[in-house]
Motif scaffolding. Structure first.
Motif, PDB file in Angstrom:
ATOM      1  N   LEU A 194       0.850  -1.138  -0.019  1.00 41.15           N
ATOM      2  CA  LEU A 194       0.004   0.094   0.006  1.00 41.15           C
ATOM      3  C   LEU A 194       0.829   1.282  -0.219  1.00 41.15           C
ATOM      4  N   SER A 195       0.553   2.138  -1.022  1.00 42.41           N
ATOM      5  CA  SER A 195       1.291   3.173  -0.870  1.00 42.41           C
ATOM      6  C   SER A 195       0.483   4.586  -0.880  1.00 42.41           C
ATOM      7  N   LEU A 196       0.870   5.385   0.142  1.00 38.05           N
ATOM      8  CA  LEU A 196      -0.121   6.430   0.440  1.00 38.05           C
ATOM      9  C   LEU A 196       0.666   8.076   0.233  1.00 38.05           C
ATOM     10  N   THR A 197       0.228   8.715  -0.221  1.00 41.32           N
ATOM     11  CA  THR A 197       0.846  10.284  -0.270  1.00 41.32           C
ATOM     12  C   THR A 197       0.137  11.270   0.365  1.00 41.32           C
ATOM     13  N   CYS A 198       0.860  12.077   1.281  1.00 38.98           N
ATOM     14  CA  CYS A 198       0.146  13.124   1.836  1.00 38.98           C
ATOM     15  C   CYS A 198       0.783  14.586   1.512  1.00 38.98           C
ATOM     16  N   THR A 199      -0.127  15.139   0.987  1.00 33.24           N
ATOM     17  CA  THR A 199       0.458  16.517   0.608  1.00 33.24           C
ATOM     18  C   THR A 199       0.125  17.602   1.412  1.00 33.24           C
ATOM     19  N   VAL A 200       1.090  18.413   1.817  1.00 38.54           N
ATOM     20  CA  VAL A 200       0.990  19.371   2.877  1.00 38.54           C
ATOM     21  C   VAL A 200       0.883  20.832   2.094  1.00 38.54           C
ATOM     22  N   PHE A 201       0.065  21.641   2.295  1.00 36.45           N
ATOM     23  CA  PHE A 201      -0.155  22.833   2.073  1.00 36.45           C
ATOM     24  C   PHE A 201      -0.364  23.928   2.963  1.00 36.45           C
TER      25      PHE A 201
END
Length: 123
Positions: free
Chosen positions: A18-25
Motif C-alpha cells: 500500500l502506497s499513500l501520499t500526504c500533500t501538505v499545503f
C-alpha cells in the motif's frame, strides 16, 4: 493555513504494498519543530499511529509496524509517503496523515489532519 490531503488507492490486493501520499499545503515539511504522522483507524479498533517523519528527515515507527512500514518524503513537492508492505485484510482501515506539534513532556498535539482515505485490502 496548514492543510493536509491524503491520496492513494482505495483498493489493494493482499500481499501487495500500500502506497499513500500526504500533500501538505501552507507549511514546509522540512521546516519547524513538527512531526508528520501517518495514522489509521480499523473497523472496531482505536486510532493507531504508524510512524512519523520529522522536519530533519528522521523517521520513527510504531514497533507494531516497523517491519512493514516505510515513511519517506519529497521536499520538492512537499509530500510525505507511507509504504505498508505485505498487506492483509486486517490492514483495511481509514488512513490519515496528521501534523504533530510539541506540547509538554515530549507530547504532541495533533491539530491538523487530512480528511482520511479509506483503504480496503481484498483477500
Amino acid at each position: 493555513q496548514v492543510q493536509l490531503q491524503e491520496s492513494g488507492p482505495g483498493l489493494v490486493q493482499s500481499s501487495q504494498t500500500l502506497s499513500l501520499t500526504c500533500t501538505v499545503f501552507g507549511a514546509s515539511i522540512a521546516s519547524g519543530d513538527v512531526y508528520w504522522y501517518w495514522m489509521r483507524v480499523s473497523p472496531g479498533k482505536n486510532l493507531e499511529w504508524i510512524g512519523h517523519i520529522y522536519t530533519n528527515g528522521g523517521t520513527y515507527y510504531n514497533p507494531s509496524f516497523k517491519t512493514r512500514s516505510a515513511i519517506s518524503w519529497d521536499t520538492s513537492t512537499n509530500q510525505f509517503t507511507l509504504q505498508l508492505r505485505s498487506v492483509t485484510p486486517e490492514d483495511t482501515a481509514v488512513y490519515y496523515c496528521a501534523r504533530g506539534t510539541p506540547y509538554a513532556d515530549c507530547r504532541l498535539r495533533y491539530e491538523v489532519w487530512g480528511q482520511g482515505t479509506k483503504v480496503t485490502v481484498s483477500s
